[in-house]
Design an enzyme around this catalytic site. Structure first.
Site, PDB file in Angstrom:
ATOM      1  N   GLU A 180       0.793  -1.419  -0.165  1.00 19.00           N
ATOM      2  CA  GLU A 180       0.306  -0.053   0.179  1.00 19.00           C
ATOM      3  C   GLU A 180       0.231   1.111   0.103  1.00 19.00           C
ATOM      4  O   GLU A 180       0.599   1.989   1.058  1.00 19.00           O
ATOM      5  CB  GLU A 180      -1.382  -0.293   1.237  1.00 19.00           C
ATOM      6  CG  GLU A 180      -1.817  -0.993   1.099  1.00 19.00           C
ATOM      7  CD  GLU A 180      -2.795  -1.359   2.402  1.00 19.00           C
ATOM      8  OE1 GLU A 180      -3.233  -0.189   3.218  1.00 19.00           O
ATOM      9  OE2 GLU A 180      -3.861  -1.551   2.217  1.00 19.00           O
ATOM     10  N   GLU A 357      -5.436  -8.998   1.167  1.00 18.47           N
ATOM     11  CA  GLU A 357      -6.255  -8.640   2.193  1.00 18.47           C
ATOM     12  C   GLU A 357      -7.575  -7.730   2.231  1.00 18.47           C
ATOM     13  O   GLU A 357      -8.041  -7.458   1.527  1.00 18.47           O
ATOM     14  CB  GLU A 357      -5.602  -7.231   2.874  1.00 18.47           C
ATOM     15  CG  GLU A 357      -4.302  -7.489   3.441  1.00 18.47           C
ATOM     16  CD  GLU A 357      -2.898  -5.732   4.049  1.00 18.47           C
ATOM     17  OE1 GLU A 357      -4.357  -4.534   4.774  1.00 18.47           O
ATOM     18  OE2 GLU A 357      -2.211  -5.989   4.301  1.00 18.47           O
TER      19      GLU A 357
END
Ligand code: GCO
Length: 458
Positions: A180, A357
């Protein structure tokens, strides 16, 4: 009556399982700073999160990752726990400051030993190790020199990547460079909610560029060193919905999609930054950078939690939250995962995709040794349906990792938010499987049962 509100095709579990296919990889995910603890042990250097957590008012209740889940010491029982869930794979991250305390130069043998034990422990248990090199814990020493605002940090990262690649590459099923990068760039340098806590839009743009550059440099360096594993990157992505059909809302939705999804996808898969009238800050780019970033990768990791709701009016039109929200206040919107996967598959030539995720924070209560987290089970079930639907629509999704294995340090929310399949009592470090963990294990068991039945019938 339609119970779930899912607009994607509803399937029963057997249909979902068969859409996922026999090779589908099941996993759970964590990250170093959120679980390891032992922050001052065995030669680990400080990270920006150690320093940030000490600043008053940055993290709820003054919490930090100093002890976290004490996984550094409890790793063996944690691996047994993972094995007991019946999953195939475990996604974890290396703490750069544990491996290389200053971020460059001398390595820390005890830090390397820890990851050696951990990876070998996974292999002994038949678990596939999926590593991530950077989950936000920059060595503080590099931050003091200028952090990701400096181009040299990208070069130091590539050296660190090569160290990890050479030592562990042949034992890893996959290795992601960054987790991320949007969070590091925007939350760390634009909104200041995350370490290092700056609020500077031009710096944030430059940081995002150096993160992307470091990704390309790292993959190239590891390949040149002969490291053989699957190389990729993990991006947080969302579908974007305009609140209304007005031109303003639609333009805002487009800008959001550009700055959230395309900002990272276009450089990686097309070698250019996206242009949008709503984006004011672009980084300095040197000749050759975009080619480095455009280096081919073997897989893409996508993290999905909720959609982005774009409302340009004041006050904003709130999202409908038909299916409710998580304890983070994030709208539960499983359709968004399907929409996103379809869109990115249409717009880019994607390598195999992993959902690295996806998960939900709930107000979990441990009572009589049990946590009844039915809402998490529903969240999981609906998102897996979206994944199955996306596979049927032709997206090459190879696996799914639930975030997270266990409750852990949730950044600026400290220990107040619980994402785990496994409950952690932080005063005793006792782990307790929640109802969702049992559900996940049984669902995976049925998948494997179906798989072997399928083989028998074939
Ligand atoms: C993320 C992170 C996790 C968070 C999770 C919930 O990549 O955002 O990997 O560290 O804990 O997303 O916010």
């Amino acid at each position: 009556m339609k119970k779930t509100g899912l607009s994607v095709e509803e399937m029963n579990e057997a249909q979902m399982q068969s859409a996922l296919g026999p090779e589908f990889v099941w996993g759970v995910a964590t990250s170093a700073y959120q679980i390891e603890g032992a922050a001052s042990e065995d030669g680990r250097g400080e990270s920006i999160w150690d320093v940030f957590s000490r600043q008053s008012g940055k993290v709820l209740n003054g919490d930090s990752g100093q002890t976290a889940c004490n996984h550094y010491h409890l790793w063996k029982e944690d691996l047994d726990l993972i094995k007991g869930l019946g999953v195939d794979a475990y996604r974890f991250s290396f703490a750069w400051p544990r491996v290389q305390p200053q971020g460059r130069g001398a390595l820390n043998p005890k830090g390397l030993d820890f990851y050696e034990r951990l990876i070998d422990g996974m292999l002994e248990r038949g678990l596939q190790p999926h590593g991530t090199l950077y989950h936000w814990d920059l060595p503080q020493h590099l931050q003091e020199e200028g952090g990701w605002g400096l181009r040299t940090t990208a070069e130091h990262f590539a050296n660190y990547a090569e160290v990890i690649g050479r030592k562990f590459g042949d034992r890893l099923t996959s290795l992601a460079t960054h987790n991320e990068p949007w969070c590091t760039a925007v939350l760390g340098n634009l909104t200041g909610k995350f370490a290092p806590g700056y609020r500077d839009p031009q710096l944030a743009a430059q940081v995002s560029h150096h993160l992307l550059l470091s990704h390309g440099l790292a993959v190239k360096a590891m390949r040149a060193a002969g490291v053989r594993t699957q190389f990729g990157i993990v991006l947080n992505q969302s579908s974007v919905s305009a609140a209304t059909d007005s031109a303003h809302d639609r333009a805002k939705a487009q800008t959001e999609y550009c700055s959230f999804v395309r900002w990272f996808m276009d450089p990686i898969f097309r070698g250019v930054y996206p242009q949008d009238p709503g984006i004011a800050h672009y980084p300095d780019i040197r000749a050759g950078d975009m080619e480095v970033i455009h280096t081919p990768i073997d897989f893409l990791g996508i993290n999905y939690y909720t959609r982005i709701w774009a409302s340009a009016s004041q006050p904003e039109v709130p999202p409908p939250k038909v299916l409710g929200e998580s304890d983070m206040g994030w709208e539960i919107y499983p359709d968004g995962l399907f929409e996103l996967l379809k869109d990115v598959n249409r717009d880019y030539k994607l390598p195999p995709v992993f959902i690295t995720e996806n998960g939900m924070a709930c107000v979990d209560v441990l009572r009589d040794g049990k946590v009844e987290d039915q809402a998490r089970i529903e969240y999981l079930r609906m998102h897996l349906q979206s994944v199955a639907n996306a596979r049927q629509a032709g997206v090459d999704i190879r696996g799914y990792f639930y975030w997270s294995l266990m409750d852990n340090f949730e950044w600026e929310s400290g220990y107040a938010k619980r994402f785990g399949l496994v409950h952690v009592d932080y005063s005793t470090q006792k782990r307790t499987l929640k109802r969702s963990a049992h559900w996940y294990r049984e669902m995976i068991g049925r998948h494997k049962g179906e798989v072997s039945m399928g083989h028998k019938n074939a």
